[in-house]
Design a protein around this motif. Structure first.
Motif, PDB file in Angstrom:
ATOM      1  N   ASN A 167       0.806  -1.171  -0.198  1.00  0.00           N
ATOM      2  CA  ASN A 167       0.119  -0.033  -0.132  1.00  0.00           C
ATOM      3  C   ASN A 167       0.638   1.167  -0.115  1.00  0.00           C
ATOM      4  O   ASN A 167       0.238   2.324   0.175  1.00  0.00           O
ATOM      5  N   ASN A 168       2.111   1.077  -0.362  1.00  0.00           N
ATOM      6  CA  ASN A 168       3.034   2.083  -0.175  1.00  0.00           C
ATOM      7  C   ASN A 168       2.877   3.083  -1.795  1.00  0.00           C
ATOM      8  O   ASN A 168       3.022   2.582  -2.600  1.00  0.00           O
ATOM      9  N   GLU A 169       2.077   4.209  -1.787  1.00  0.00           N
ATOM     10  CA  GLU A 169       1.475   4.796  -2.964  1.00  0.00           C
ATOM     11  C   GLU A 169       2.973   5.539  -3.640  1.00  0.00           C
ATOM     12  O   GLU A 169       2.900   5.869  -4.577  1.00  0.00           O
ATOM     13  N   ASP A 170       3.980   5.452  -2.906  1.00  0.00           N
ATOM     14  CA  ASP A 170       5.123   6.225  -3.379  1.00  0.00           C
ATOM     15  C   ASP A 170       6.056   5.395  -4.283  1.00  0.00           C
ATOM     16  O   ASP A 170       6.916   5.578  -4.820  1.00  0.00           O
ATOM     17  N   ARG A 171       5.487   3.649  -4.170  1.00  0.00           N
ATOM     18  CA  ARG A 171       6.181   2.821  -4.795  1.00  0.00           C
ATOM     19  C   ARG A 171       5.734   2.846  -6.380  1.00  0.00           C
ATOM     20  O   ARG A 171       4.686   2.848  -6.328  1.00  0.00           O
ATOM     21  N   ALA A 172       6.681   2.472  -7.280  1.00  0.00           N
ATOM     22  CA  ALA A 172       6.069   2.332  -8.684  1.00  0.00           C
ATOM     23  C   ALA A 172       5.331   1.078  -8.760  1.00  0.00           C
ATOM     24  O   ALA A 172       4.207   1.078  -9.612  1.00  0.00           O
ATOM     25  N   ALA A 173       5.286   0.004  -8.076  1.00  0.00           N
ATOM     26  CA  ALA A 173       4.394  -1.217  -8.071  1.00  0.00           C
ATOM     27  C   ALA A 173       2.963  -0.721  -7.885  1.00  0.00           C
ATOM     28  O   ALA A 173       1.971  -1.064  -8.645  1.00  0.00           O
ATOM     29  N   TYR A 174       2.733   0.117  -6.890  1.00  0.00           N
ATOM     30  CA  TYR A 174       1.303   0.706  -6.482  1.00  0.00           C
ATOM     31  C   TYR A 174       0.549   1.379  -7.777  1.00  0.00           C
ATOM     32  O   TYR A 174      -0.354   0.974  -8.273  1.00  0.00           O
ATOM     33  N   GLY A 175       1.243   2.169  -8.592  1.00  0.00           N
ATOM     34  CA  GLY A 175       0.934   2.686  -9.717  1.00  0.00           C
ATOM     35  C   GLY A 175       0.658   1.807 -10.769  1.00  0.00           C
ATOM     36  O   GLY A 175      -0.207   1.905 -11.604  1.00  0.00           O
ATOM     37  N   VAL A 176       1.846   1.026 -11.218  1.00  0.00           N
ATOM     38  CA  VAL A 176       1.466  -0.053 -12.308  1.00  0.00           C
ATOM     39  C   VAL A 176       0.677  -1.094 -12.149  1.00  0.00           C
ATOM     40  O   VAL A 176      -0.073  -1.335 -13.095  1.00  0.00           O
ATOM     41  N   ALA A 177       0.299  -1.548 -10.809  1.00  0.00           N
ATOM     42  CA  ALA A 177      -0.923  -2.434 -10.668  1.00  0.00           C
ATOM     43  C   ALA A 177      -2.097  -1.641 -10.935  1.00  0.00           C
ATOM     44  O   ALA A 177      -3.216  -2.238 -11.419  1.00  0.00           O
ATOM     45  N   ARG A 178      -2.235  -0.356 -10.652  1.00  0.00           N
ATOM     46  CA  ARG A 178      -3.487   0.512 -10.818  1.00  0.00           C
ATOM     47  C   ARG A 178      -3.893   0.367 -12.447  1.00  0.00           C
ATOM     48  O   ARG A 178      -4.858   0.037 -12.995  1.00  0.00           O
ATOM     49  N   VAL A 179      -2.785   0.636 -13.112  1.00  0.00           N
ATOM     50  CA  VAL A 179      -2.862   0.526 -14.688  1.00  0.00           C
ATOM     51  C   VAL A 179      -3.272  -0.696 -15.174  1.00  0.00           C
ATOM     52  O   VAL A 179      -4.263  -1.003 -16.062  1.00  0.00           O
ATOM     53  N   LEU A 180      -2.532  -1.865 -14.526  1.00  0.00           N
ATOM     54  CA  LEU A 180      -3.058  -3.126 -14.934  1.00  0.00           C
ATOM     55  C   LEU A 180      -4.560  -3.503 -14.867  1.00  0.00           C
ATOM     56  O   LEU A 180      -5.153  -3.981 -15.652  1.00  0.00           O
ATOM     57  N   GLN A 181      -4.804  -2.995 -13.601  1.00  0.00           N
ATOM     58  CA  GLN A 181      -6.431  -3.119 -13.197  1.00  0.00           C
ATOM     59  C   GLN A 181      -7.414  -2.315 -14.271  1.00  0.00           C
ATOM     60  O   GLN A 181      -8.314  -2.850 -14.765  1.00  0.00           O
ATOM     61  N   ARG A 182      -6.775  -1.182 -14.688  1.00  0.00           N
ATOM     62  CA  ARG A 182      -7.699  -0.466 -15.478  1.00  0.00           C
ATOM     63  C   ARG A 182      -7.644  -1.036 -16.990  1.00  0.00           C
ATOM     64  O   ARG A 182      -8.760  -0.925 -17.764  1.00  0.00           O
ATOM     65  N   PHE A 183      -6.713  -2.003 -17.162  1.00  0.00           N
ATOM     66  CA  PHE A 183      -6.671  -2.764 -18.322  1.00  0.00           C
ATOM     67  C   PHE A 183      -7.053  -4.081 -18.313  1.00  0.00           C
ATOM     68  O   PHE A 183      -7.039  -4.927 -19.105  1.00  0.00           O
ATOM     69  N   GLY A 184      -8.080  -4.285 -17.130  1.00  0.00           N
ATOM     70  CA  GLY A 184      -8.852  -5.629 -17.065  1.00  0.00           C
ATOM     71  C   GLY A 184      -8.036  -6.775 -16.491  1.00  0.00           C
ATOM     72  O   GLY A 184      -8.533  -7.750 -16.622  1.00  0.00           O
ATOM     73  N   LYS A 185      -6.780  -6.266 -15.985  1.00  0.00           N
ATOM     74  CA  LYS A 185      -6.181  -7.509 -15.253  1.00  0.00           C
ATOM     75  C   LYS A 185      -6.352  -7.596 -13.770  1.00  0.00           C
ATOM     76  O   LYS A 185      -6.852  -6.665 -13.149  1.00  0.00           O
ATOM     77  N   ARG A 186      -6.536  -8.864 -13.133  1.00  0.00           N
ATOM     78  CA  ARG A 186      -6.624  -8.947 -11.780  1.00  0.00           C
ATOM     79  C   ARG A 186      -5.186  -9.142 -11.228  1.00  0.00           C
ATOM     80  O   ARG A 186      -4.333  -9.636 -11.651  1.00  0.00           O
ATOM     81  N   VAL A 187      -4.871  -8.075 -10.120  1.00  0.00           N
ATOM     82  CA  VAL A 187      -3.664  -7.843  -9.623  1.00  0.00           C
ATOM     83  C   VAL A 187      -3.721  -8.302  -8.304  1.00  0.00           C
ATOM     84  O   VAL A 187      -4.724  -8.150  -7.414  1.00  0.00           O
ATOM     85  N   VAL A 188      -2.710  -9.425  -8.043  1.00  0.00           N
ATOM     86  CA  VAL A 188      -2.616 -10.109  -6.702  1.00  0.00           C
ATOM     87  C   VAL A 188      -1.357  -9.679  -5.946  1.00  0.00           C
ATOM     88  O   VAL A 188      -0.346  -9.870  -6.581  1.00  0.00           O
ATOM     89  N   PRO A 189      -1.608  -8.806  -4.701  1.00  0.00           N
ATOM     90  CA  PRO A 189      -0.562  -8.431  -4.121  1.00  0.00           C
ATOM     91  C   PRO A 189       0.442  -9.544  -3.538  1.00  0.00           C
ATOM     92  O   PRO A 189      -0.223 -10.481  -3.129  1.00  0.00           O
ATOM     93  N   VAL A 190       1.645  -9.592  -3.737  1.00  0.00           N
ATOM     94  CA  VAL A 190       2.722 -10.509  -3.168  1.00  0.00           C
ATOM     95  C   VAL A 190       3.826  -9.487  -2.482  1.00  0.00           C
ATOM     96  O   VAL A 190       4.210  -9.037  -3.222  1.00  0.00           O
TER      97      VAL A 190
END
Length: 134
Positions: free
Chosen positions: A26-49
C-alpha cells in the motif's frame, strides 16, 4: 532480446489476466502501486505478493507466490535484481505462464532458466508503459 514486441504482446493479451505483483504494498510512493492500478484499468486481476500480505487495490495480498490458492498467469517482479531470480524460479514452480521483470530488474541467468522452463519472459520493461500502446 529481453522485451521483443511479440512476447510483450502475447503476455499482455493472450496469456491470461491474473497477475501476481511481487513487491506490491500500500505504499503509494512505490512504482508497483501505480503500475498495478494501470494493469487493473486494462482488465487485469492484480494479486499483491509482499511479506506484509496487505490488501491493495481491493485485492487480498499473499506473503509468497506459493501462498496464492489459485493459478496466476503472469508474475510481475518489483524486487531488486539480486532477489529477482529466486522469484522467477518460484513462478516456474507454481505454474505461472510468464514472468515480467520491471524496469531496472535484470538477471540474465534467471531469464535463461525461465525461458528454458517454457515460460514467456520480459525483462527491464514496464507493462504500464507497454499495455496502452496495444
Amino acid at each position: 532480446m529481453y522485451g521483443d514486441p511479440a512476447t510483450i504482446r502475447r503476455i499482455l493479451t493472450e496469456l491470461g489476466d491474473t497477475w501476481a505483483v511481487v513487491g506490491l504494498s500500500n505504499n503509494e510512493d512505490r512504482a508497483a502501486y501505480g503500475v498495478a492500478r494501470v494493469l487493473q484499468r486494462f482488465g487485469k486481476r492484480v494479486v499483491p505478493v509482499h511479506p506484509k500480505a496487505e490488501t491493495v487495490h481491493g485485492e487480498k495480498g499473499y506473503a509468497s507466490l506459493e501462498a496464492i490458492p489459485f493459478t496466476v498467469d503472469v508474475v510481475d517482479v518489483f524486487v531488486n535484481s539480486a532477489l529477482a531470480g529466486a522469484v522467477a524460479d518460484e513462478a516456474v514452480a507454481v505454474g505461472a505462464r510468464a514472468v515480467w521483470f520491471q524496469l531496472g530488474v535484470v538477471d540474465e541467468e534467471a531469464f535463461a532458466r525461465t525461458r528454458g522452463a517454457g515460460l514467456d519472459m520480459v525483462m527491464d520493461r514496464c507493462p504500464a508503459i507497454e499495455i496502452p500502446a496495444l
